[in-house]
Design a protein around this motif. Structure first.
Motif, PDB file in Angstrom:
ATOM      1  N   UNK A 408       0.869  -1.176   0.000  1.00  0.00           N
ATOM      2  CA  UNK A 408       0.000   0.000   0.000  1.00  0.00           C
ATOM      3  C   UNK A 408       0.902   1.221   0.000  1.00  0.00           C
ATOM      4  N   UNK A 409       0.584   2.176  -0.839  1.00  0.00           N
ATOM      5  CA  UNK A 409       1.433   3.359  -1.000  1.00  0.00           C
ATOM      6  C   UNK A 409       0.566   4.605  -0.852  1.00  0.00           C
ATOM      7  N   UNK A 410       1.066   5.615  -0.169  1.00  0.00           N
ATOM      8  CA  UNK A 410       0.386   6.924  -0.150  1.00  0.00           C
ATOM      9  C   UNK A 410       0.994   7.743  -1.280  1.00  0.00           C
ATOM     10  N   UNK A 411       0.153   8.047  -2.304  1.00  0.00           N
ATOM     11  CA  UNK A 411       0.638   8.797  -3.472  1.00  0.00           C
ATOM     12  C   UNK A 411       0.910  10.238  -3.046  1.00  0.00           C
ATOM     13  N   UNK A 412       2.189  10.661  -3.193  1.00  0.00           N
ATOM     14  CA  UNK A 412       2.595  11.963  -2.645  1.00  0.00           C
ATOM     15  C   UNK A 412       2.625  13.086  -3.671  1.00  0.00           C
TER      16      UNK A 412
END
Ligand code: SF4
Length: 464
Positions: A408-412
């Motif tokens: 899971x990645x937080x799109x920055x």
């Protein structure tokens, strides 16, 4: 009225600049595109290394040029010169006594324990703007060192439009590591009341923040003494309160991080809380600084190599999916080749996913600056390079183990190298680049970790 910020140094400085900015915005001010066009310019300084201060001296020279150009411009004669320049942060605190005398270009020197006075400075500029008059100076009148319990936490430290935020939970440090200036410019440890922290989280939730980082020079020694004698809240307890509060409010804040930790205060109880609470990120930054117990003692770190490794073992056991990062300081006075080898072997044993590595620089005002056995610069540099080469190889080997897996990645943000791609951060604090629409920025997406370029994953999006 407009403002312009230059912020140097650590996350705490970034949080404090954001808090002052929030205060100015609440008064109707706006951000200026440049210092030249601003009514107020604020330099938030760092003092952790001499190089950080040298940069500020350069900036002060630039502002002096700006002000003399203003003075020479006949069309501006008689008008109050702009911007009004305020210098704050650790360098301002360290040089509080004579900074302004040495640099008359500075209008205000605002120490670390005076940041709550920025409201008065704003008021004096607002009043002067009514009549185009020269602003009446605000007398900050601070005595150097007149700090301690005087630190006041700001209600919210959110950068406008951001979806991640730093949340200061404590301030100052009582550890006095022998190479560190922080205790001298940030004072004694003060813990923020839990109620204030939870109220800030409500504001951040309302602003649709997705990730927070709890901040302190040593968050593990957080200890809030309530009014009733028995009521004290320590860091693990605070973490539970925060998670329960976010759950109860169904907050959009999904990830909670914290920094910086001190190994001597990282408790088994805290590791348990992280293991039980899914909002707490599986990433721990645990500065070890060195692998030799002799040098750790000279640094006044208050733990041995064995005690540090015991913490690592506990984390690896209880949080197998957590990533571990650290700080490493090379070339400390008295460091022998054997001591240095101890650091290399510790890196090989722990296999950190990431590390911040630097060589010792004597810091004026710290005990280590005058310690015998100072190491020549070329040796410090050579040892640093050797450690960087080793650690980078370890980082890549550890990250390579994750290839083929999902994350899971937080799109920055939009990737610097390709506008069609986004840069994101995993829960383990790794960077990942993947093709996705910009509308994903600020959201959590699931990706497949396909390749490794340097220490950044190249990934493919699975779901958003
Ligand atoms: S723990 Fe040590 S290195 Fe960290 S801020 Fe405190 S004195 Fe400095």
């Amino acid at each position: 009225m407009t403002y312009f910020f230059e912020t140097y140094g650590c996350q705490m400085n970034k949080a404090e600049s954001a808090a002052i900015e929030q205060m100015l915005l609440s008064r109707g001010w706006a951000s200026a595109p440049s210092a030249e066009s601003a009514d107020l310019a604020v330099i938030n300084t760092c003092s952790v290394r001499a190089t950080a201060e040298t940069r500020v001296y350069g900036r002060l020279g630039w502002y002096a040029g700006l002000k003399s150009a203003w003075a020479e411009d006949a069309s501006l004669r008689g008008l109050p010169s702009r911007p009004v320049l305020a210098v704050t942060g650790c360098m301002a605190e360290r040089l509080l006594a004579d900074f302004k005398k040495r640099f008359p270009v500075i209008d205000y020197v605002v120490g670390n324990f005076q940041k709550s006075r920025f409201g008065e400075i704003a008021q004096s500029l607002e009043d002067a703007a009514q009549t185009n008059a020269v602003p009446a100076p605000v007398d900050l009148d601070a005595e150097p060192g007149a700090h301690g319990a005087a630190y006041s936490f700001s209600p919210v430290s959110l950068e406008p439009g951001a979806f991640t935020a730093f949340v200061p939970i404590m301030h100052g440090c009582d550890n006095f590591c022998s190479y560190c200036i922080v205790p001298f410019v940030r004072g004694r440890e003060v813990s923020r009341p839990p109620a204030e922290i939870l109220s800030e989280l409500d504001q951040l939730s309302a602003a649709q923040v997705r990730e927070i980082t709890l901040l302190g020079q040593n968050v593990n020694s957080y200890c809030w003494q309530g009014d009733r004698a028995l009521e004290s809240v320590r860091f693990p307890g605070l973490m539970r309160r925060i998670v329960n509060h976010l759950e109860a409010g169904d907050s959009p804040i999904r990830w909670v991080r914290f920094m910086s930790s001190h190994p001597k205060d990282l408790s088994d109880e805290l590791i348990e809380v992280i293991a039980e609470e899914r909002r707490l990120c599986r990433h721990i930054h645990l500065p070890c600084q060195h692998g030799s117990t002799k040098i750790l003692a000279a640094m006044n770190r208050k733990y041995s190599r064995e005690q540090y490794l015991d913490r690592v073992r506990k984390i690896r056991e209880r949080l197998p999916d957590a990533s571990l990062s650290t700080d490493i300081l090379l070339g400390f006075p008295g460091e022998t080749g054997e001591d240095f080898d101890q650091t290399l072997s510790l890196l090989r044993q722990v296999r950190f996913e990431a590390a911040f590595m630097y060589y010792f620089n004597p810091r004026e005002g710290t005990p280590a600056a005058s310690m015998p056995g100072q190491i020549p610069l070329e040796v410090r540099k050579a040892r640093l390079q050797e450690v960087i080469d080793l650690q980078l190889a370890i980082t890549r080997e550890e990250m390579a183990k994750r290839l083929g897996g999902e994350a899971v990645v937080l799109a920055q943000s939009v990737s610097r190298d390709n506008p069609g791609e986004l840069l994101g951060i995993t829960e383990q604090n790794e960077r990942a680049v993947f093709a996705a629409p910009q509308s994903c920025i600020g959201s959590f997406v699931t990706v497949k970790l396909a390749e490794l370029t340097g220490n950044t994953f190249r990934a493919t999006i699975l779901s958003s």
